[in-house]
Write a protein that holds these residues in place. Structure first.
Motif, PDB file in Angstrom:
ATOM      1  N   ASP A 140     -50.938 -57.105  38.030  1.00 41.94           N
ATOM      2  CA  ASP A 140     -50.129 -58.158  38.638  1.00 41.94           C
ATOM      3  C   ASP A 140     -50.141 -59.439  37.805  1.00 41.94           C
ATOM      4  O   ASP A 140     -50.166 -60.545  38.337  1.00 41.94           O
ATOM      5  CB  ASP A 140     -50.597 -58.435  40.066  1.00 41.94           C
ATOM      6  N   GLY A 141     -50.140 -59.274  36.491  1.00 36.09           N
ATOM      7  CA  GLY A 141     -50.024 -60.428  35.611  1.00 36.09           C
ATOM      8  C   GLY A 141     -51.237 -61.316  35.552  1.00 36.09           C
ATOM      9  O   GLY A 141     -51.126 -62.488  35.184  1.00 36.09           O
ATOM     10  N   GLY A 142     -52.400 -60.798  35.925  1.00 35.87           N
ATOM     11  CA  GLY A 142     -53.624 -61.574  35.839  1.00 35.87           C
ATOM     12  C   GLY A 142     -54.103 -62.175  37.147  1.00 35.87           C
ATOM     13  O   GLY A 142     -55.130 -62.856  37.170  1.00 35.87           O
ATOM     14  N   ALA A 143     -53.384 -61.914  38.245  1.00 29.24           N
ATOM     15  CA  ALA A 143     -53.833 -62.437  39.546  1.00 29.24           C
ATOM     16  C   ALA A 143     -55.123 -61.751  39.983  1.00 29.24           C
ATOM     17  O   ALA A 143     -56.033 -62.388  40.523  1.00 29.24           O
ATOM     18  CB  ALA A 143     -52.738 -62.254  40.592  1.00 29.24           C
ATOM     19  N   THR A 144     -55.204 -60.437  39.775  1.00 30.33           N
ATOM     20  CA  THR A 144     -56.412 -59.674  40.064  1.00 30.33           C
ATOM     21  C   THR A 144     -56.693 -58.748  38.892  1.00 30.33           C
ATOM     22  O   THR A 144     -55.786 -58.358  38.143  1.00 30.33           O
ATOM     23  CB  THR A 144     -56.267 -58.838  41.344  1.00 30.33           C
ATOM     24  N   TRP A 145     -57.975 -58.386  38.733  1.00 30.80           N
ATOM     25  CA  TRP A 145     -58.396 -57.545  37.616  1.00 30.80           C
ATOM     26  C   TRP A 145     -59.254 -56.392  38.105  1.00 30.80           C
ATOM     27  O   TRP A 145     -60.008 -56.541  39.080  1.00 30.80           O
ATOM     28  CB  TRP A 145     -59.193 -58.370  36.599  1.00 30.80           C
ATOM     29  N   GLN A 146     -59.158 -55.273  37.421  1.00 35.30           N
ATOM     30  CA  GLN A 146     -59.983 -54.109  37.698  1.00 35.30           C
ATOM     31  C   GLN A 146     -60.722 -53.716  36.424  1.00 35.30           C
ATOM     32  O   GLN A 146     -60.151 -53.777  35.327  1.00 35.30           O
ATOM     33  CB  GLN A 146     -59.134 -52.917  38.184  1.00 35.30           C
ATOM     34  N   GLN A 147     -61.960 -53.293  36.571  1.00 37.32           N
ATOM     35  CA  GLN A 147     -62.723 -52.838  35.428  1.00 37.32           C
ATOM     36  C   GLN A 147     -62.097 -51.566  34.862  1.00 37.32           C
ATOM     37  O   GLN A 147     -61.777 -50.641  35.607  1.00 37.32           O
ATOM     38  CB  GLN A 147     -64.176 -52.581  35.829  1.00 37.32           C
ATOM     39  N   ALA A 148     -61.936 -51.530  33.545  1.00 40.75           N
ATOM     40  CA  ALA A 148     -61.318 -50.374  32.892  1.00 40.75           C
ATOM     41  C   ALA A 148     -62.303 -49.610  32.019  1.00 40.75           C
ATOM     42  O   ALA A 148     -62.127 -48.405  31.791  1.00 40.75           O
ATOM     43  CB  ALA A 148     -60.118 -50.814  32.048  1.00 40.75           C
ATOM     44  N   GLY A 149     -63.325 -50.267  31.514  1.00 40.34           N
ATOM     45  CA  GLY A 149     -64.289 -49.608  30.652  1.00 40.34           C
ATOM     46  C   GLY A 149     -65.032 -50.627  29.812  1.00 40.34           C
ATOM     47  O   GLY A 149     -64.907 -51.836  30.020  1.00 40.34           O
ATOM     48  N   THR A 150     -65.798 -50.142  28.856  1.00 45.83           N
ATOM     49  CA  THR A 150     -66.545 -51.000  27.950  1.00 45.83           C
ATOM     50  C   THR A 150     -66.328 -50.530  26.525  1.00 45.83           C
ATOM     51  O   THR A 150     -66.496 -49.343  26.220  1.00 45.83           O
ATOM     52  CB  THR A 150     -68.048 -50.973  28.262  1.00 45.83           C
ATOM     53  N   VAL A 151     -65.940 -51.449  25.654  1.00 46.67           N
ATOM     54  CA  VAL A 151     -65.791 -51.126  24.233  1.00 46.67           C
ATOM     55  C   VAL A 151     -67.163 -51.207  23.591  1.00 46.67           C
ATOM     56  O   VAL A 151     -67.859 -52.208  23.751  1.00 46.67           O
ATOM     57  CB  VAL A 151     -64.816 -52.105  23.553  1.00 46.67           C
ATOM     58  N   PRO A 152     -67.579 -50.185  22.857  1.00 42.71           N
ATOM     59  CA  PRO A 152     -68.912 -50.219  22.239  1.00 42.71           C
ATOM     60  C   PRO A 152     -69.007 -51.297  21.169  1.00 42.71           C
ATOM     61  O   PRO A 152     -68.002 -51.777  20.647  1.00 42.71           O
ATOM     62  CB  PRO A 152     -69.026 -48.823  21.592  1.00 42.71           C
ATOM     63  N   GLY A 153     -70.240 -51.684  20.851  1.00 44.48           N
ATOM     64  CA  GLY A 153     -70.441 -52.447  19.631  1.00 44.48           C
ATOM     65  C   GLY A 153     -70.677 -53.923  19.742  1.00 44.48           C
ATOM     66  O   GLY A 153     -70.678 -54.628  18.737  1.00 44.48           O
ATOM     67  N   GLY A 154     -70.844 -54.451  20.969  1.00 44.98           N
ATOM     68  CA  GLY A 154     -71.197 -55.860  21.070  1.00 44.98           C
ATOM     69  C   GLY A 154     -70.008 -56.800  21.175  1.00 44.98           C
ATOM     70  O   GLY A 154     -68.984 -56.477  21.779  1.00 44.98           O
ATOM     71  N   GLN A 155     -70.135 -57.974  20.572  1.00 43.11           N
ATOM     72  CA  GLN A 155     -69.159 -59.053  20.747  1.00 43.11           C
ATOM     73  C   GLN A 155     -67.752 -58.632  20.349  1.00 43.11           C
ATOM     74  O   GLN A 155     -67.522 -58.055  19.286  1.00 43.11           O
ATOM     75  CB  GLN A 155     -69.567 -60.261  19.918  1.00 43.11           C
ATOM     76  N   ALA A 156     -66.789 -58.941  21.212  1.00 37.95           N
ATOM     77  CA  ALA A 156     -65.385 -58.605  20.962  1.00 37.95           C
ATOM     78  C   ALA A 156     -64.804 -59.475  19.862  1.00 37.95           C
ATOM     79  O   ALA A 156     -65.123 -60.659  19.754  1.00 37.95           O
ATOM     80  CB  ALA A 156     -64.577 -58.778  22.242  1.00 37.95           C
ATOM     81  N   GLN A 157     -63.937 -58.869  19.037  1.00 40.36           N
ATOM     82  CA  GLN A 157     -63.285 -59.600  17.950  1.00 40.36           C
ATOM     83  C   GLN A 157     -61.760 -59.536  18.018  1.00 40.36           C
ATOM     84  O   GLN A 157     -61.083 -60.435  17.521  1.00 40.36           O
ATOM     85  CB  GLN A 157     -63.754 -59.057  16.600  1.00 40.36           C
TER      86      GLN A 157
END
Length: 295
Positions: free
Chosen positions: A238-255
């Motif tokens: 819904d364009g950022g009004a609510t969020w659902q967990q989708a998963g976790t990207v491995p490897g630490g800090q996002a780039q």
């Protein structure tokens, strides 16, 4: 289910991510190695700041501090062009046409900021479009026939139809931007307060709302993706009004984060470039990433 995450830790996380990226840019002109097109490496070095696939053939492209890379015949990272420019902003506009920004490679001379540069041969050669010496775009999006760029030099959102004449919009401290696939006037920005929304083409932004995200990608209606600093991937319908967990990207800090469609996701973290074909449930490493020169 909706995410329920304390505001203060997320705001601190977003602040850390913003600070790290701004620090990485400071003084990083000339970090390229000067190697040539076609040279390969078992892994990428330093930070990744952009991901995309060419609609012409589906090939993966990774923009880094040491140039633009793609998988070679053996799957290793292969530099696309002779230039090892430091790419800070990168996006695939359309088949064969890429847009980027950042800093020139070591020893090439010229202004410290590249402004907007463009390739029409899938990254092999580049030409300056505008703002050379003036602007370092840390985020670039192409949507609705329009270029949206976050000018980190001036903390300013800029918009252009032709890549040469720019309309200045809101001033804000942001790390990434995303544009609605349905409306050219709906623009999101990741800030220390959370995801901030504009409904007037980026002229004004509401205060950011939790949860805080480091990077966003909005490929289709009902498929807005966000990744937090620790690699947690979330999806909003819904364009950022609510969020659902989708998963976790491995490897630490996002780039970096780019969603190709509602299932196909590319993400970069400290340890690698990862790809998911199932909406973030599982990820496969495409490239390893090694710590480079600290930028």
């Amino acid at each position: 289910m909706k995410l329920s995450i304390p505001k203060r830790p997320l705001a601190a996380t977003a602040a850390l991510a913003l600070g790290l990226v701004l620090t990485a840019c400071a003084g990083d002109s000339g970090t390229g190695t000067g190697t040539t097109a076609g040279e390969t490496s078992a892994s990428l070095h330093g930070h990744v700041h952009g991901l995309g696939t060419d609609p012409a053939d589906g090939r993966l492209y990774v923009a880094t501090h040491e140039g633009l890379f793609t998988p070679g015949k053996d799957g290793a990272a292969e530099r696309v062009s002779a230039s090892a420019d430091d790419f800070m902003g990168f996006t695939v506009a359309e088949a064969g046409t890429f847009l980027a920004s950042g800093h020139p490679a070591t020893g090439t001379g010229g202004p410290a900021n590249l402004g907007l540069i463009e390739s029409t041969d899938s990254g092999k050669t580049w030409k300056t479009r505008s703002l050379s010496g003036e602007v370092d775009f840390h985020a670039l999006e192409y949507a609705h026939g329009t270029i949206y760029g976050y000018d980190s030099t001036n903390a300013l959102l800029r918009i252009s139809k032709d890549g040469t004449a720019w309309d200045d919009r809101a001033r804000l401290q942001a790390l990434d931007i995303a544009v609605s696939p349905d409306s050219p006037d709906t623009v999101l920005a990741t800030t220390v307060d959370g995801v901030a929304q504009s409904t007037d083409g980026g002229r004004t932004f509401a205060k950011g709302r939790q949860p805080a995200m480091a990077f966003l990608s909005w490929p289709e209606s009902g498929a807005l993706y966000g990744i937090d600093d620790a690699g947690g991937l979330s999806r909003s319908g819904d364009g950022g009004a609510t969020w659902q967990q989708a998963g976790t990207v491995p490897g630490g800090q996002a780039q970096a984060l780019t969603a190709i469609d509602d299932r196909h996701i590319l993400a970069a973290t400290q340890s690698g470039v990862y790809e998911s074909r199932d909406g973030g449930k599982t990820f496969t490493q495409r490239f390893a990433v090694e710590a480079g020169d600290g930028h």
